[in-house]
Scaffold this active site. Structure first.
Site, PDB file in Angstrom:
ATOM      1  N   TRP A 200      46.600 -45.271   3.706  1.00  0.00           N
ATOM      2  CA  TRP A 200      47.918 -45.908   3.911  1.00  0.00           C
ATOM      3  C   TRP A 200      48.141 -46.219   5.393  1.00  0.00           C
ATOM      4  CZ3 TRP A 200      51.365 -43.481   7.176  1.00  0.00           C
ATOM      5  CH2 TRP A 200      51.145 -42.121   7.435  1.00  0.00           C
TER       6      TRP A 200
ATOM      7  N   GLU B  29      54.260 -35.205  16.850  1.00  0.00           N
ATOM      8  CA  GLU B  29      53.218 -36.170  16.447  1.00  0.00           C
ATOM      9  C   GLU B  29      52.973 -37.192  17.551  1.00  0.00           C
ATOM     10  OE1 GLU B  29      51.343 -36.092  13.822  1.00  0.00           O
ATOM     11  OE2 GLU B  29      52.376 -34.773  12.423  1.00  0.00           O
TER      12      GLU B  29
ATOM     13  N   GLU C 159      45.584 -39.436  12.874  1.00  0.00           N
ATOM     14  CA  GLU C 159      46.838 -38.808  13.305  1.00  0.00           C
ATOM     15  C   GLU C 159      47.832 -39.818  13.896  1.00  0.00           C
ATOM     16  OE1 GLU C 159      48.354 -35.952  13.314  1.00  0.00           O
ATOM     17  OE2 GLU C 159      46.829 -34.749  12.330  1.00  0.00           O
TER      18      GLU C 159
ATOM     19  N   HIS D 296      50.924 -41.058  12.102  1.00  0.00           N
ATOM     20  CA  HIS D 296      52.055 -40.179  11.770  1.00  0.00           C
ATOM     21  C   HIS D 296      53.265 -40.431  12.664  1.00  0.00           C
ATOM     22  CE1 HIS D 296      48.994 -37.107   9.944  1.00  0.00           C
ATOM     23  NE2 HIS D 296      49.017 -38.260   9.319  1.00  0.00           N
TER      24      HIS D 296
ATOM     25  N   GLU E 190      47.234 -27.332  11.732  1.00  0.00           N
ATOM     26  CA  GLU E 190      47.246 -28.331  10.654  1.00  0.00           C
ATOM     27  C   GLU E 190      47.908 -27.750   9.407  1.00  0.00           C
ATOM     28  OE1 GLU E 190      46.497 -31.423  10.940  1.00  0.00           O
ATOM     29  OE2 GLU E 190      44.911 -31.698  12.396  1.00  0.00           O
TER      30      GLU E 190
ATOM     31  N   THR F 196      51.679 -27.829  10.142  1.00  0.00           N
ATOM     32  CA  THR F 196      52.290 -29.165  10.032  1.00  0.00           C
ATOM     33  C   THR F 196      52.337 -29.600   8.573  1.00  0.00           C
ATOM     34  OG1 THR F 196      50.166 -30.193  10.563  1.00  0.00           O
ATOM     35  CG2 THR F 196      51.748 -30.034  12.350  1.00  0.00           C
TER      36      THR F 196
ATOM     37  N   ASP G 299      47.727 -35.857   4.568  1.00  0.00           N
ATOM     38  CA  ASP G 299      46.730 -36.016   5.648  1.00  0.00           C
ATOM     39  C   ASP G 299      46.487 -34.661   6.331  1.00  0.00           C
ATOM     40  OD1 ASP G 299      46.711 -38.747   5.228  1.00  0.00           O
ATOM     41  OD2 ASP G 299      47.393 -39.303   7.234  1.00  0.00           O
ATOM     42  N   GLU G 300      47.576 -33.976   6.643  1.00  0.00           N
ATOM     43  CA  GLU G 300      47.462 -32.694   7.370  1.00  0.00           C
ATOM     44  C   GLU G 300      46.662 -31.676   6.547  1.00  0.00           C
ATOM     45  OE1 GLU G 300      48.316 -33.440  10.142  1.00  0.00           O
ATOM     46  OE2 GLU G 300      50.418 -34.002  10.447  1.00  0.00           O
TER      47      GLU G 300
ATOM     48  N   HIS H 178      43.082 -32.383   7.053  1.00  0.00           N
ATOM     49  CA  HIS H 178      42.659 -31.951   8.401  1.00  0.00           C
ATOM     50  C   HIS H 178      42.463 -30.432   8.458  1.00  0.00           C
ATOM     51  CE1 HIS H 178      44.929 -35.713  10.068  1.00  0.00           C
ATOM     52  NE2 HIS H 178      43.867 -36.014   9.368  1.00  0.00           N
TER      53      HIS H 178
HETATM   54 FE   FE2 Z   1      46.828 -33.328  11.321  1.00  0.00          FE
HETATM   55 FE   FE2 Z   2      49.991 -35.283  12.186  1.00  0.00          FE
END
Ligand code: FE2
Ligand code: FE2
Length: 326
Positions: A34, A77, A112, A115, A165, A168, A197-198, A201
């Site tokens: 995305w 971020e 990242e 974000h 990570e 978050t 996403d986090e 990670h």
């Molecule tokens: Fe991250």
């Molecule tokens: Fe992030």
């Protein structure tokens, strides 16, 4: 000392192989993932202004604390240049442009970067935020930099990022569900995609540390112990508003997060437990004496921290952030 440095270098060479190999599992292909514009009103459409109106109507329903937490998360971020430069200052790794370390760092940063971009645009359109005050805090955070106790050690660095990570992920996920409750489904969706996403990670960094444990368990354990003794300090710790000193804003930010249950002292313990389980800390026996001591310290920590967390009172002090209108 020389032996120590050589060993680190050797282990990191070994780990970089996995960083390259696993990169496409932990990070999504750029043309498939995305982008902020998938979630934001399109300014080329005739419906742009009515979409903004709708966005602002929903944003009106967000509680003051939630907006404050969201702004703090956004600034965190947006301070991405700090993390990227910190990752490239690490010692004992190959800094060649195509090395595992540098390739991973670039690709992770690229992912990242979306974000802060998305959240910043949302907040700008929301009509709830004093953008200038927020931008000043962002510039401060990047200019101030931060000392999070990792030094330039790759082990400590990846232990920190594993923790961070996961933290978050928790924070964005909770903001998503709180935004939904407050009636802002668009914001909820945004924070939801960021949270996922986090989560990827976190899996990546945890995996890299697992691989370090396979070949250098005692040193990995000692690094983990050291980071936990220092406590994992979030970048938000270094937030500041105009006229305030570093750290003064964080207290209010963390109060708001604690009040809403978005990131609490109990979450800190849960993340620690997750890492202990994932890295099989309790059952590790292939350790030297210092490594064993470190293991015992880590395994006893969750219960000790929980007792402290239970005694903590819910922060009641209200605070007016310069970031928020009205
Ligand atoms: Fe991250
Ligand atoms: Fe992030």
């Amino acid at each position: 000392m020389r032996f120590f440095e050589e060993k680190r270098r050797e282990v990191m060479k070994h780990i970089e192989k996995y960083m390259l190999e696993k990169m496409h599992e932990f990070l999504k292909p750029i043309d498939q993932i995305w982008q902020p514009s998938d979630l934001l009103p399109d300014s080329t459409r005739d419906t742009f202004f009515s979409e903004i109106k709708e966005l602002q109507e929903s944003a009106k329903g967000l509680s003051y604390d939630l907006v404050a937490v969201l702004i703090g998360d956004t600034i965190t971020e947006e301070a991405l240049p700090t993390y990227e430069s910190w990752l490239s200052m690490v010692e004992g790794v190959d800094k060649d442009e195509h090395s595992g370390w540098m390739t991973w760092t670039r690709h992770w940063t690229a992912e990242e970067n979306r974000h802060g971009d998305l959240l910043n645009k949302y907040l700008y359109l929301s009509g709830r935020v004093n953008m200038r005050a927020m931008e000043v805090s962002t510039q401060y955070l990047i200019a101030d930099g931060f000392d999070i106790g990792t030094g330039t050690d790759p082990y400590r660095n990846f232990i920190y990022t594993s923790f961070q990570e996961l933290a978050t992920n928790v924070s964005h996920r909770r903001v998503a569900s709180q935004a939904k409750k407050d009636g802002d489904t668009l914001l909820s969706k945004m924070c939801g995609v960021i949270a996922s996403d986090e989560a990827r990670h976190a899996k990546a960094y945890k995996h890299f540390i697992s691989k370090i444990f396979e070949v250098d368990a005692s040193e990995a354990m000692i690094a983990f112990e050291d980071m936990m003794r220092k406590k994992i300090v979030m970048p938000a710790h270094f937030l500041r508003e105009v006229g305030l000193k570093v750290g003064q804003t964080f207290g209010h930010f963390t109060d708001a997060a604690q009040r809403l249950g978005i990131y609490t002292a109990v979450d800190y313990v849960d993340i620690l437990k997750d890492l202990i389980e994932d890295w099989q800390i309790e059952s590790r026996t292939e350790l030297n004496e210092a490594g064993e001591k470190a293991r015992d310290y880590i395994t006893s920590l969750p219960n000790r921290l929980l007792r402290v967390a239970e005694r903590m009172k819910n922060p009641m002090l209200e605070y007016k952030f310069s970031w928020i209108h009205g």
